[in-house]
Design a protein around this motif. Structure first.
Motif, mmCIF file in Angstrom:
data_model
loop_
_atom_site.group_PDB
_atom_site.id
_atom_site.type_symbol
_atom_site.label_atom_id
_atom_site.label_comp_id
_atom_site.label_asym_id
_atom_site.label_seq_id
_atom_site.Cartn_x
_atom_site.Cartn_y
_atom_site.Cartn_z
ATOM 1 N N LEU A 1 4.261 5.173 7.264
ATOM 2 C CA LEU A 1 3.373 5.717 6.245
ATOM 3 C C LEU A 1 1.926 5.397 6.577
ATOM 4 C CD1 LEU A 1 5.215 4.728 2.911
ATOM 5 C CD2 LEU A 1 5.296 6.937 4.079
ATOM 6 N N ARG B 1 2.986 0.264 7.135
ATOM 7 C CA ARG B 1 1.996 1.277 6.782
ATOM 8 C C ARG B 1 0.703 1.031 7.540
ATOM 9 N NH1 ARG B 1 1.974 -0.486 0.823
ATOM 10 N NH2 ARG B 1 3.231 -2.152 1.709
ATOM 11 N N TRP C 1 13.931 7.226 -0.690
ATOM 12 C CA TRP C 1 12.686 6.718 -0.103
ATOM 13 C C TRP C 1 11.593 6.904 -1.152
ATOM 14 C CZ3 TRP C 1 10.343 8.679 5.204
ATOM 15 C CH2 TRP C 1 9.496 7.678 5.709
ATOM 16 N N MET D 1 7.842 6.532 -2.860
ATOM 17 C CA MET D 1 6.453 6.431 -2.420
ATOM 18 C C MET D 1 5.494 6.937 -3.489
ATOM 19 S SD MET D 1 6.548 9.272 0.683
ATOM 20 C CE MET D 1 7.940 8.460 1.479
ATOM 21 N N VAL E 1 3.222 10.695 5.188
ATOM 22 C CA VAL E 1 4.338 10.276 6.022
ATOM 23 C C VAL E 1 4.031 10.556 7.483
ATOM 24 C CG1 VAL E 1 6.827 10.417 6.349
ATOM 25 C CG2 VAL E 1 5.845 10.939 4.110
ATOM 26 N N GLN F 1 12.223 -1.832 4.326
ATOM 27 C CA GLN F 1 10.807 -1.519 4.103
ATOM 28 C C GLN F 1 10.172 -1.254 5.460
ATOM 29 O OE1 GLN F 1 9.808 -2.127 0.627
ATOM 30 N NE2 GLN F 1 8.063 -0.821 1.028
ATOM 31 N N GLU G 1 5.835 1.625 -2.515
ATOM 32 C CA GLU G 1 5.099 2.420 -1.539
ATOM 33 C C GLU G 1 5.853 2.332 -0.219
ATOM 34 O OE1 GLU G 1 0.844 1.698 0.144
ATOM 35 O OE2 GLU G 1 0.573 2.719 -1.776
ATOM 36 N N GLY G 2 7.068 2.916 -0.222
ATOM 37 C CA GLY G 2 7.843 2.968 1.012
ATOM 38 C C GLY G 2 9.215 2.338 0.973
#
Length: 330
Positions: free
Chosen positions: A227, A138, A108, A110, A116, A135, A181-182
């Motif tokens: 996220l 967020r 994962w 990030m 999180v 994915q 980012e994730g």
């Protein structure tokens, strides 16, 4: 949100084990943001087996911050401090390598400017029996739902900015892109497509990696908020979508890295010079609009031209090769 069990499994389901997952974080001179992210990991339930932190040669107190979390994190912490700043691309390439060498089934990825959601890993893991490139969603800095461009126009090599944001009852949508980012990815796919390409330094690296993954498996974005962004970015509110502020470095690499993208397209036999060239022109135009509309200036266009120039040099490099699959290396 829809349950992943609402659609039939396409292959034998393998139960998700949180301990088989590694969170890989890249950081650079943002110890305050990193501290928020690590604090959120201490509050996770369940927790991953490992947390890998790749430090791009920070000059602040990042090392001290990392060590202060080692005992109370609740997962095995692996800290890699690099000798030089390799950019997000180099950092995620190293983070993926470390996680892979640890034997992680899931990685994962990030940045350090997110935190999180406490049950985020469980939410992602619920989809793990069905997909191998996932994915999550967020929240933005202000708590609103962050829209990510999850599909690209493949011949142009650019994101589709108005791909539908809504989900149906299935709870997922196919994607052909990626975001570090994730990104939640299975080691089987990493073995096939190799590590993220550190030559990008910043920009287009995650889109390319996600696209490569989508050529090997069904990649999806799922309707699960896992996220929250913790850094406010200057934006131009266009109503339906936002356009973020940028920097001279980003402007340079946005154009330069079209050279690496072109080479990947060529290596896979999907390169169309007219359509890809149109995508490059649209990218250039978008960055000019970003300068004028978001940053209220025209200074910075020279970085776009420099990037174009250096990108052409990359396309003429006869020694260029794509990142090799890890199965070949092993």
């Amino acid at each position: 949100m829809s349950s992943p069990s609402s659609a039939p499994l396409t292959e034998a389901a393998v139960p998700f084990d949180p301990a088989s997952a590694t969170i890989a974080i890249v950081t650079y001179n943002r110890s305050g943001l990193l501290s928020r992210l690590l604090t959120s990991i201490t509050e996770m339930d369940p927790k991953p087996g490992h947390v890998v932190i790749v430090d791009n040669a920070s000059t602040d107190d990042t090392t001290e911050v990392v060590e202060s979390f080692r005992e109370g994190l609740g997962a095995e912490l692996v800290y890699r401090r690099l000798d030089t700043n390799t950019g997000g691309s180099g950092g995620f390439s190293e983070g993926m390598k470390v996680a892979y060498d640890l034997g992680s089934t899931w990685v994962w990825l990030m940045d350090d400017d997110v935190e999180v959601i406490p049950n985020g890993l469980a939410r992602m893991g619920a989809w793990a029996p069905r997909f191998k490139s996932i994915q999550g969603r967020r929240y933005d800095y202000d708590g609103s739902e962050f829209y990510w461009q999850y599909r690209i126009a493949e011949p142009l090599g650019i994101p589709i900015p108005f791909a539908p944001a809504g989900f149906d009852e299935s709870g997922f949508k196919p994607m052909n892109s990626g975001c570090f980012e994730g990104m939640f990815i299975h080691r089987d796919i990493v073995e096939q497509i190799g590590l993220p390409d550190p030559r990008f330094f910043i920009y287009w690296d995650d889109q390319m990696y996600g696209w490569l993954a989508s050529r090997k498996t069904t990649s999806v974005i799922v309707n699960e908020f896992v996220l929250r962004r913790t850094r406010e970015i200057k934006q131009w509110d266009m109503g339906i979508r936002h356009m973020n502020a940028s920097s001279n470095a980003y402007r340079y690499y946005i154009m330069r890295n079209r050279g690496h993208m072109k080479n990947y397209y060529r290596s896979l036999g999907v390169y169309n010079p007219i359509l890809f060239g149109a995508g490059t022109a649209l990218t250039f135009g978008k960055e000019v609009i970003r300068l004028i509309a978001v940053e209220r200036t025209v200074r910075g266009t020279s970085n776009l031209f420099r990037g174009l120039r250096d990108g052409k040099k990359i396309t003429k490099d006869a020694s260029w090769r794509p990142m090799p699959p890890l199965v070949d290396i092993s």
